[in-house]
Design a protein around this motif. Sequence first.
Motif, PDB file in Angstrom:
ATOM      1  N   PHE A  77       0.935  -1.276   0.104  1.00  0.00           N
ATOM      2  CA  PHE A  77       0.051  -0.339  -0.063  1.00  0.00           C
ATOM      3  C   PHE A  77       0.822   1.368   0.025  1.00  0.00           C
ATOM      4  O   PHE A  77       0.290   2.351  -0.347  1.00  0.00           O
ATOM      5  N   VAL A  78       2.035   1.246   0.290  1.00  0.00           N
ATOM      6  CA  VAL A  78       2.773   2.536   0.477  1.00  0.00           C
ATOM      7  C   VAL A  78       4.080   2.668  -0.469  1.00  0.00           C
ATOM      8  O   VAL A  78       4.092   3.337  -1.389  1.00  0.00           O
ATOM      9  N   VAL A  79       5.199   1.642  -0.026  1.00  0.00           N
ATOM     10  CA  VAL A  79       6.263   1.816  -0.992  1.00  0.00           C
ATOM     11  C   VAL A  79       6.667   0.373  -1.210  1.00  0.00           C
ATOM     12  O   VAL A  79       6.712  -0.260  -0.346  1.00  0.00           O
ATOM     13  N   ASN A 102       6.557   4.632  -5.147  1.00  0.00           N
ATOM     14  CA  ASN A 102       6.004   5.241  -4.318  1.00  0.00           C
ATOM     15  C   ASN A 102       4.437   4.860  -4.718  1.00  0.00           C
ATOM     16  O   ASN A 102       4.205   5.509  -5.782  1.00  0.00           O
ATOM     17  N   LYS A 103       3.869   4.041  -4.113  1.00  0.00           N
ATOM     18  CA  LYS A 103       2.535   3.668  -4.597  1.00  0.00           C
ATOM     19  C   LYS A 103       1.218   4.764  -4.165  1.00  0.00           C
ATOM     20  O   LYS A 103       0.188   4.657  -4.332  1.00  0.00           O
ATOM     21  N   LEU A 104       1.488   5.564  -3.524  1.00  0.00           N
ATOM     22  CA  LEU A 104       0.568   6.743  -3.088  1.00  0.00           C
ATOM     23  C   LEU A 104       0.759   7.992  -4.021  1.00  0.00           C
ATOM     24  O   LEU A 104      -0.051   8.985  -3.667  1.00  0.00           O
ATOM     25  N   ALA A 105       1.762   7.949  -4.770  1.00  0.00           N
ATOM     26  CA  ALA A 105       2.063   9.160  -5.761  1.00  0.00           C
ATOM     27  C   ALA A 105       0.781   9.628  -6.333  1.00  0.00           C
ATOM     28  O   ALA A 105       0.433  10.925  -6.512  1.00  0.00           O
ATOM     29  N   ALA A 143       5.000 -12.454  -3.448  1.00  0.00           N
ATOM     30  CA  ALA A 143       5.546 -11.960  -2.205  1.00  0.00           C
ATOM     31  C   ALA A 143       6.979 -11.633  -2.426  1.00  0.00           C
ATOM     32  O   ALA A 143       7.559 -10.801  -1.795  1.00  0.00           O
ATOM     33  N   ALA A 144       7.867 -12.662  -3.144  1.00  0.00           N
ATOM     34  CA  ALA A 144       9.144 -12.222  -3.471  1.00  0.00           C
ATOM     35  C   ALA A 144       9.382 -11.085  -3.827  1.00  0.00           C
ATOM     36  O   ALA A 144      10.331 -10.344  -3.660  1.00  0.00           O
ATOM     37  N   ALA A 145       8.545 -10.895  -5.140  1.00  0.00           N
ATOM     38  CA  ALA A 145       8.777  -9.665  -5.883  1.00  0.00           C
ATOM     39  C   ALA A 145       8.487  -8.391  -5.108  1.00  0.00           C
ATOM     40  O   ALA A 145       8.897  -7.294  -5.323  1.00  0.00           O
ATOM     41  N   ALA A 146       7.382  -8.465  -4.072  1.00  0.00           N
ATOM     42  CA  ALA A 146       7.110  -7.609  -3.192  1.00  0.00           C
ATOM     43  C   ALA A 146       7.912  -6.926  -2.421  1.00  0.00           C
ATOM     44  O   ALA A 146       7.965  -5.772  -2.108  1.00  0.00           O
ATOM     45  N   VAL A 147       8.975  -7.596  -2.045  1.00  0.00           N
ATOM     46  CA  VAL A 147      10.077  -7.175  -1.181  1.00  0.00           C
ATOM     47  C   VAL A 147      11.558  -7.086  -2.005  1.00  0.00           C
ATOM     48  O   VAL A 147      12.591  -6.778  -1.609  1.00  0.00           O
TER      49      VAL A 147
END
Length: 283
Positions: A77-79, A102-105, A143-147
């Motif tokens: 949800f954020v970065v 930045n996913k909130l941009a 999940a791995a790509a998310a981090v």
Amino acid sequence: MDSEGQLAERDGSPDSEKEHEGRSRSSRAPARTGEPVAAEPASARRLPRWPAGGGRGRRVALLAAVCVALVLLVSGFVVQPFLIPSGSMENTLRPGDRVLVNKLAYRFGDDPRRGDVVVFDGAGSFHEEEPSGNPVTGLLRKAAAAVGLAEPAESDYVKRVVGVGGDRVTCCDKRGRIEVNGQPVDERYLHPGDSPSRVRFDIVVPEGRLWVMGDHRDASRDSRDYLGAPGGGTVPVDQVIGRVEWIGWPIGRWSGVPRPDAFASVPEEPGGIPSAASGGAHG
């Protein structure tokens, strides 16, 4: 005065003291073998020692699980860390770079602007939607790509916004520069030795969509390659995942990814009517 009564209250016979002492000791001493013992309530036996107890290993496992959950929550949800898989954005971004998106941009009324480097889902525009495979494998990969530990999904792309909804984007002027709304753009961020485009095109970007290109134009599959596809090579704004803000790894490349001033003089209204879009797949 009833002295006999008072003495009777204060005076305790030896037998009474022994009886009292015996009761006190028996209440503190464990039951003798063979005597019934009050059973421990079943609810008390079922009370878990976890997470408060259970040993150091379990506490470490709990802490690790909480940390992973927080990282996934922030990434969702954020970065989000994003591993750059190819050289299409060199030299701005290089293969193996891990950037922070930045996913909130664009979540509070702002839209992508010309010059922004964005990550977007190209499913349906750059990438044909395919049936999902093994759901467990897909979840672990996601999940791995998310981090930032694995390459992103095949449908995820990172490109630079060159035109927004309503812009007329053409290639090229007499000096080989791309024009946006009739204004030539000096793209100093291009990979050394690359021309702005070897494919000629002239297109008006539909509202709610973006025209995107890689900085390494000779090695980038971007909007130019999908001129004949639905949307004319443009990407829906609502498919944008976020804006690339920082290069977080490797340490030697720590830096921000600012919006360049190359588009500062581009007028908001396009000039002229575009001709039929021309061009094809570039090498």
